[in-house]
Structure formats: structure tokens, C-alpha cells
Write a protein that holds these residues in place. Structure first.
Motif, PDB file in Angstrom:
ATOM      1  N   GLY A 174       4.481   0.773 -13.785  1.00  0.00           N
ATOM      2  CA  GLY A 174       4.922  -0.479 -13.186  1.00  0.00           C
ATOM      3  C   GLY A 174       5.198  -0.400 -11.704  1.00  0.00           C
ATOM      4  N   HIS A 175       5.062   0.769 -11.113  1.00  0.00           N
ATOM      5  CA  HIS A 175       5.283   0.937  -9.680  1.00  0.00           C
ATOM      6  C   HIS A 175       3.971   0.763  -8.922  1.00  0.00           C
ATOM      7  N   PRO A 176       4.052   0.442  -7.609  1.00  0.00           N
ATOM      8  CA  PRO A 176       2.825   0.302  -6.816  1.00  0.00           C
ATOM      9  C   PRO A 176       1.946   1.540  -6.936  1.00  0.00           C
ATOM     10  N   ASP A 177       0.669   1.315  -7.176  1.00  0.00           N
ATOM     11  CA  ASP A 177      -0.264   2.414  -7.388  1.00  0.00           C
ATOM     12  C   ASP A 177      -0.877   2.848  -6.058  1.00  0.00           C
ATOM     13  N   THR A 178      -0.654   4.086  -5.692  1.00  0.00           N
ATOM     14  CA  THR A 178      -1.206   4.643  -4.456  1.00  0.00           C
ATOM     15  C   THR A 178      -2.066   5.877  -4.748  1.00  0.00           C
ATOM     16  N   ALA A 179      -2.501   6.031  -5.998  1.00  0.00           N
ATOM     17  CA  ALA A 179      -3.148   7.274  -6.419  1.00  0.00           C
ATOM     18  C   ALA A 179      -4.498   7.507  -5.755  1.00  0.00           C
ATOM     19  N   ALA A 180      -5.264   6.446  -5.461  1.00  0.00           N
ATOM     20  CA  ALA A 180      -6.587   6.645  -4.867  1.00  0.00           C
ATOM     21  C   ALA A 180      -6.483   7.239  -3.467  1.00  0.00           C
ATOM     22  N   ILE A 181      -5.620   6.666  -2.642  1.00  0.00           N
ATOM     23  CA  ILE A 181      -5.431   7.223  -1.299  1.00  0.00           C
ATOM     24  C   ILE A 181      -4.771   8.589  -1.398  1.00  0.00           C
ATOM     25  N   GLY A 182      -3.868   8.737  -2.355  1.00  0.00           N
ATOM     26  CA  GLY A 182      -3.253  10.044  -2.570  1.00  0.00           C
ATOM     27  C   GLY A 182      -4.281  11.105  -2.928  1.00  0.00           C
ATOM     28  N   ALA A 183      -5.280  10.746  -3.727  1.00  0.00           N
ATOM     29  CA  ALA A 183      -6.316  11.705  -4.106  1.00  0.00           C
ATOM     30  C   ALA A 183      -7.167  12.105  -2.904  1.00  0.00           C
ATOM     31  N   LEU A 184      -7.488  11.148  -2.051  1.00  0.00           N
ATOM     32  CA  LEU A 184      -8.251  11.464  -0.849  1.00  0.00           C
ATOM     33  C   LEU A 184      -7.451  12.375   0.076  1.00  0.00           C
ATOM     34  N   ARG A 185      -6.179  12.072   0.233  1.00  0.00           N
ATOM     35  CA  ARG A 185      -5.337  12.912   1.086  1.00  0.00           C
ATOM     36  C   ARG A 185      -5.174  14.310   0.507  1.00  0.00           C
ATOM     37  N   ALA A 186      -5.010  14.400  -0.808  1.00  0.00           N
ATOM     38  CA  ALA A 186      -4.862  15.711  -1.437  1.00  0.00           C
ATOM     39  C   ALA A 186      -6.116  16.558  -1.256  1.00  0.00           C
ATOM     40  N   ALA A 187      -7.270  15.888  -1.130  1.00  0.00           N
ATOM     41  CA  ALA A 187      -8.531  16.597  -0.914  1.00  0.00           C
ATOM     42  C   ALA A 187      -8.757  16.919   0.558  1.00  0.00           C
ATOM     43  N   GLY A 188      -7.805  16.569   1.413  1.00  0.00           N
ATOM     44  CA  GLY A 188      -7.896  16.938   2.822  1.00  0.00           C
ATOM     45  C   GLY A 188      -8.317  15.833   3.761  1.00  0.00           C
ATOM     46  N   PHE A 189      -8.520  14.609   3.262  1.00  0.00           N
ATOM     47  CA  PHE A 189      -8.918  13.509   4.126  1.00  0.00           C
ATOM     48  C   PHE A 189      -7.699  12.914   4.833  1.00  0.00           C
ATOM     49  N   VAL A 190      -7.952  12.423   6.052  1.00  0.00           N
ATOM     50  CA  VAL A 190      -6.914  11.853   6.906  1.00  0.00           C
ATOM     51  C   VAL A 190      -7.132  10.353   7.021  1.00  0.00           C
ATOM     52  N   ASP A 191      -6.076   9.600   6.853  1.00  0.00           N
ATOM     53  CA  ASP A 191      -6.118   8.152   7.038  1.00  0.00           C
ATOM     54  C   ASP A 191      -6.115   7.879   8.540  1.00  0.00           C
ATOM     55  N   VAL A 192      -7.280   7.522   9.085  1.00  0.00           N
ATOM     56  CA  VAL A 192      -7.430   7.390  10.532  1.00  0.00           C
ATOM     57  C   VAL A 192      -6.508   6.324  11.096  1.00  0.00           C
ATOM     58  N   TRP A 193      -6.188   5.323  10.288  1.00  0.00           N
ATOM     59  CA  TRP A 193      -5.262   4.304  10.795  1.00  0.00           C
ATOM     60  C   TRP A 193      -3.923   4.918  11.168  1.00  0.00           C
ATOM     61  N   ARG A 194      -3.502   5.905  10.408  1.00  0.00           N
ATOM     62  CA  ARG A 194      -2.203   6.531  10.664  1.00  0.00           C
ATOM     63  C   ARG A 194      -2.199   7.346  11.952  1.00  0.00           C
ATOM     64  N   THR A 195      -3.352   7.806  12.401  1.00  0.00           N
ATOM     65  CA  THR A 195      -3.403   8.648  13.593  1.00  0.00           C
ATOM     66  C   THR A 195      -3.874   7.908  14.836  1.00  0.00           C
ATOM     67  N   ALA A 196      -4.621   6.815  14.663  1.00  0.00           N
ATOM     68  CA  ALA A 196      -5.222   6.155  15.828  1.00  0.00           C
ATOM     69  C   ALA A 196      -5.136   4.633  15.766  1.00  0.00           C
ATOM     70  N   GLY A 197      -4.363   4.094  14.838  1.00  0.00           N
ATOM     71  CA  GLY A 197      -4.369   2.656  14.614  1.00  0.00           C
ATOM     72  C   GLY A 197      -3.553   1.861  15.614  1.00  0.00           C
ATOM     73  N   GLU A 198      -4.028   0.628  15.848  1.00  0.00           N
ATOM     74  CA  GLU A 198      -3.317  -0.350  16.663  1.00  0.00           C
ATOM     75  C   GLU A 198      -2.888  -1.519  15.777  1.00  0.00           C
ATOM     76  N   GLY A 199      -1.732  -2.106  16.052  1.00  0.00           N
ATOM     77  CA  GLY A 199      -1.289  -3.288  15.323  1.00  0.00           C
ATOM     78  C   GLY A 199      -0.818  -2.962  13.918  1.00  0.00           C
ATOM     79  N   ASP A 200      -0.803  -3.994  13.041  1.00  0.00           N
ATOM     80  CA  ASP A 200      -0.249  -3.803  11.703  1.00  0.00           C
ATOM     81  C   ASP A 200      -1.259  -3.258  10.705  1.00  0.00           C
ATOM     82  N   GLY A 201      -2.553  -3.324  11.020  1.00  0.00           N
ATOM     83  CA  GLY A 201      -3.568  -2.746  10.153  1.00  0.00           C
ATOM     84  C   GLY A 201      -3.931  -3.546   8.926  1.00  0.00           C
ATOM     85  N   LEU A 202      -3.325  -4.719   8.734  1.00  0.00           N
ATOM     86  CA  LEU A 202      -3.591  -5.503   7.528  1.00  0.00           C
ATOM     87  C   LEU A 202      -5.004  -6.082   7.592  1.00  0.00           C
ATOM     88  N   THR A 203      -5.768  -5.906   6.511  1.00  0.00           N
ATOM     89  CA  THR A 203      -7.167  -6.340   6.519  1.00  0.00           C
ATOM     90  C   THR A 203      -7.444  -7.523   5.608  1.00  0.00           C
TER      91      THR A 203
END
Length: 264
Positions: A174-203
Motif C-alpha cells: 500500500g506504500h508508493p512503489d519506487t521499485a523500478a527506479i530502485g532496481a536501476l539504481r541498484a544496478a549502478g544507473f544514475v538518475d540524471v535529473w538528480r545530478t543535472a536537473g533544473e526546475g521541479d522535473g515534473l513531466t
């Protein structure tokens, strides 16, 4: 060599007269590489619509059809070329188009994909498979991942969604599901928005492009997930708003600059 890469879910192939606006926006933005999703009917008649769009933009397209959902594509602007290409169909609800593009820094692998919109556990499985299949140093997984990131508090936004759509983003607990992004991060991928993003990032959603499943929540569902070496070369990740983007789709385009002149 600084390349501009753009990813955009254009919503059901740009039907209802929206495709001209989508092409106009892409022509004005002039990305060197574009990752596009929801290309409904672009594969029909031997890919005629895909060729017409690519020709209008002066780009070369690699289209990946889908068995269950909608096609996706990677478009490349000459003098860039696609040295290798692949299409993933059976393992994904939609598809993934994979293009290897030679650059001064080495081969850039761009994966345009659209993950499962309905089932969190399937979305996580798709993300994990892609992350472990495509691991070259200059790899970018771009597209509509339909996923929530682990670093944001989502409960308040999700509470605004109609119940059937809220379920798409909740885990079995029942909690917000973040497993897909978590799986990418666990495999070593970086969320580019977190390192180079401008503004709120909402798409999603756009102001006049539909997207009733997003209500007025405002969510970040489109991502640029890069291997660390590539993430270090990224700058100015931004959501493109205004003009045609407000009604041409229910998603805004997301763009990033990549410095790929030479090896480090």
C-alpha cells in the motif's frame, strides 16, 4: 562534441491532429538524438509514418514495434550514425529501441523504452532486465518509465489521483512503489535529473494535453538513467514546457546535454 538528447512520450502516436505540433516542436528544439515513445501506427505500411517524421526532421530512425503495447524509437541526426541496433519486444509491455551511436568519447548506447503502466512488479522486472542487459559505460536508458523515484515523498500527490490510477503506483504493502527506479539504481544507473536537473522535473500532466489518469497531481514519470561515466558528462537536464508541449501530449519532453568530445 556536446549532444542534445531529448525523450518524449508523444501520446498514442500524436493522433487527433497533434502530430504536426509534435514535429514542429522537435524541429525547433533540434535534438541530436531523440527517444520517442507511444508511436501508435508508426510501424504500419512498412514504417511509412516513422520515415515521414524522420525525413521531415532530417534524422534517421530506428523503430522498435511492440507485441502488446505501442512502438518506441531512437532518432539520430547526421552526421551521427547508428552503428548497431536492437529491438526488445517480448520482455516488455511496450518495447525498447536500442541504438549504438559512435561518438568522440566512445560508443553511446541509447535505450528508448516505455515500462509497464499497470503492474508495479512487472515494471520492476522490466527495469531490472534492461539494467542488466545494457551496461556499457556510456549507456542511457531514456523514456516513460511510469515509475516513482525513491528520494521523493509521494503520498500527498498520489492521494489526488482517482483510485484506479493510484493503484498503479502502489506496492503490495500500500506504500508508493519506487521499485523500478530502485532496481536501476541498484544496478549502478544514475538518475540524471538528480545530478543535472533544473526546475521541479515534473513531466506529467501537461496543461491541455489530457492525462486524466494523472489528475492534477504533477508527477515525474519520464527519466534519463545513465551509467556513472555517462552521468558525469551530463549537464542541464530540463523539462521543456510552453508552446506546443502544453497540448501536443500529456507528457512534457525531457532534454539533457551530454559532453562526448573525447574519452576521460
Amino acid at each position: 562534441m556536446t549532444l542534445k538528447l531529448l525523450t518524449w512520450n508523444i501520446r498514442t502516436g500524436g493522433g487527433g491532429g497533434r502530430l504536426d505540433a509534435i514535429v514542429s516542436l522537435l524541429a525547433r528544439e533540434r535534438p541530436d538524438i531523440a527517444a520517442l515513445q507511444e508511436l501508435r501506427d508508426f510501424q504500419r505500411h512498412d514504417g511509412r509514418r516513422m520515415r515521414e517524421v524522420a525525413d521531415t526532421l532530417g534524422m534517421v530512425a530506428h523503430l522498435a514495434p511492440s507485441v502488446f503495447g505501442q512502438p518506441v524509437a531512437v532518432l539520430v541526426r547526421p552526421p551521427l550514425t547508428i552503428a548497431r541496433r536492437a529491438a526488445v519486444r517480448w520482455r516488455l509491455h511496450h518495447a525498447a529501441a536500442v541504438a549504438e551511436v559512435p561518438t568522440g568519447a566512445g560508443p553511446l548506447t541509447v535505450v528508448s523504452t516505455h515500462l509497464n503502466p499497470f503492474r508495479p512488479h512487472r515494471r520492476r522486472r522490466e527495469a531490472s532486465w534492461l539494467a542488466h542487459r545494457y551496461r556499457a559505460p556510456l549507456t542511457l536508458i531514456a523514456g516513460d518509465l511510469n515509475a516513482l523515484d525513491p528520494d521523493t515523498a509521494h503520498a500527498e500527490r498520489l492521494a489526488r489521483l482517482p483510485e484506479p490510477y493510484r493503484r498503479r503506483h502502489l506496492g503490495r504493502d500500500g506504500h508508493p512503489d519506487t521499485a523500478a527506479i530502485g532496481a536501476l539504481r541498484a544496478a549502478g544507473f544514475v538518475d540524471v535529473w538528480r545530478t543535472a536537473g533544473e526546475g521541479d522535473g515534473l513531466t506529467v500532466p501537461t496543461t491541455r494535453g489530457g492525462g486524466h489518469e494523472f489528475s492534477n497531481a504533477g508527477m515525474r514519470l519520464d527519466y534519463l538513467m545513465a551509467r556513472p561515466e555517462l552521468a558525469a558528462r551530463a549537464s542541464r537536464a530540463r523539462v521543456i514546457r510552453g508552446d506546443e508541449t502544453e497540448w501536443a501530449s500529456d507528457h512534457y519532453p525531457l532534454a539533457v546535454d551530454l559532453e562526448l568530445s573525447k574519452p576521460r
